[in-house]
Design a protein around this motif. Structure first.
Motif, mmCIF file in Angstrom:
data_model
loop_
_atom_site.group_PDB
_atom_site.id
_atom_site.type_symbol
_atom_site.label_atom_id
_atom_site.label_comp_id
_atom_site.label_asym_id
_atom_site.label_seq_id
_atom_site.Cartn_x
_atom_site.Cartn_y
_atom_site.Cartn_z
ATOM 1 N N ASP A 127 0.820 -1.205 0.000
ATOM 2 C CA ASP A 127 0.000 0.000 0.000
ATOM 3 C C ASP A 127 0.858 1.261 0.000
ATOM 4 O O ASP A 127 1.775 1.402 0.817
ATOM 5 C CB ASP A 127 -0.915 0.031 1.223
ATOM 6 C CG ASP A 127 -1.966 -1.067 1.196
ATOM 7 O OD1 ASP A 127 -2.388 -1.439 0.089
ATOM 8 O OD2 ASP A 127 -2.358 -1.541 2.280
ATOM 9 N N GLU A 129 0.090 5.070 0.690
ATOM 10 C CA GLU A 129 -0.992 5.886 1.231
ATOM 11 C C GLU A 129 -1.025 7.270 0.587
ATOM 12 O O GLU A 129 0.008 7.925 0.421
ATOM 13 C CB GLU A 129 -0.845 6.025 2.745
ATOM 14 C CG GLU A 129 -1.024 4.710 3.494
ATOM 15 C CD GLU A 129 -0.926 4.893 4.996
ATOM 16 O OE1 GLU A 129 -0.325 5.905 5.430
ATOM 17 O OE2 GLU A 129 -1.456 4.034 5.737
ATOM 18 N N THR A 131 -2.154 10.957 1.222
ATOM 19 C CA THR A 131 -2.414 11.719 2.438
ATOM 20 C C THR A 131 -2.615 13.198 2.139
ATOM 21 O O THR A 131 -2.352 13.675 1.039
ATOM 22 C CB THR A 131 -1.241 11.579 3.434
ATOM 23 O OG1 THR A 131 -0.124 12.355 2.972
ATOM 24 C CG2 THR A 131 -0.826 10.132 3.601
ATOM 25 N N VAL A 138 -5.011 10.196 6.047
ATOM 26 C CA VAL A 138 -4.983 9.306 4.889
ATOM 27 C C VAL A 138 -6.318 9.413 4.165
ATOM 28 O O VAL A 138 -7.376 9.202 4.760
ATOM 29 C CB VAL A 138 -4.725 7.842 5.313
ATOM 30 C CG1 VAL A 138 -4.773 6.916 4.102
ATOM 31 C CG2 VAL A 138 -3.379 7.732 6.019
ATOM 32 N N LYS A 141 -5.447 5.299 -1.201
ATOM 33 C CA LYS A 141 -4.222 4.514 -1.334
ATOM 34 C C LYS A 141 -4.113 3.929 -2.737
ATOM 35 O O LYS A 141 -5.096 3.772 -3.461
ATOM 36 C CB LYS A 141 -4.150 3.401 -0.290
ATOM 37 C CG LYS A 141 -5.259 2.366 -0.370
ATOM 38 C CD LYS A 141 -5.112 1.363 0.764
ATOM 39 C CE LYS A 141 -6.248 0.339 0.729
ATOM 40 N NZ LYS A 141 -6.106 -0.662 1.828
#
Length: 202
Positions: A127, A129, A131, A138, A141
């Protein structure tokens, strides 16, 4: 949410969360570039709709492989329609983590992308992320899906997923698609093997 399926010929089928094909993408590069540059090769990715019209173009320039110097950081430009830049994704210098900054067409920073310390998919998804700019929230993803040991070992097909907020503007969704292709080409595909096996993009 968008699903990407990778085939050995560097062609991608792009589906929505309902399994409906919405786009397909073809990477344009050459055999020599693939063998000499591997994951750091420059490319043009053309994304087509279901009637064959090119709707998004991704342009990745040639950069060196070191992330310790600004001139070597990886980046990609997203154009929609082709020829009109709507966003940029640039690698951010970090000693331990793969990190990227997402910008809109005016080069204003909008989001960050942070990858894991260890890029290993054995038994689990990988993953990256998405953000907020302060990296505290978050919002989505980009993932490489673990499809099981047998399929990972015996097939050339990989499965990726992009998840982003429903209220994200359309242009930025296209930019996130570009971010996915940059991350996939850098970290999530064994491109050197593909090049040595004599695969030529069509």
């Amino acid at each position: 949410e968008i699903h990407l399926f990778f085939s050995f010929a560097n062609k991608y089928k792009i589906e929505n969360s309902h399994g409906q094909k919405v786009y397909y993408a073809v990477e344009y590069t050459n055999f020599c570039t693939r063998n000499c540059c591997g994951a750091y090769r420059p490319f043009t990715m053309r994304i087509f709709d279901n009637v064959g019209q090119e709707v998004i173009t991704l342009k990745r320039p040639l950069r060196c492989s070191s992330c310790c110097f600004p001139c070597c950081l990886q980046k990609i430009e997203i154009q929609a329609p082709p020829g009109v830049p709507i966003g940029f994704v640039s690698q951010t210098c970090h000693p331990c983590l793969p990190k990227f900054t997402v910008q809109n067409g005016n080069r204003e920073e909008v989001l960050k992308i942070i990858g894991p310390f260890i890029l290993c998919s054995c038994g689990a998804d990988i993953d990256f992320e998405i953000t907020s700019l302060d990296e505290q929230t978050v919002v989505g993803k980009i993932s490489k899906h673990w499809s099981g040991f047998v399929r990972e070992l015996l097939t050339d097909t990989d499965f990726f997923r992009i998840q982003f907020p429903l209220d994200l503007e359309v242009n930025m969704k296209a930019v996130m698609l570009g971010a996915c292709f940059l991350i996939v080409s850098l970290f999530l595909l064994n491109l050197v093997s593909a090049g040595l096996s004599g695969i030529i993009l069509q």
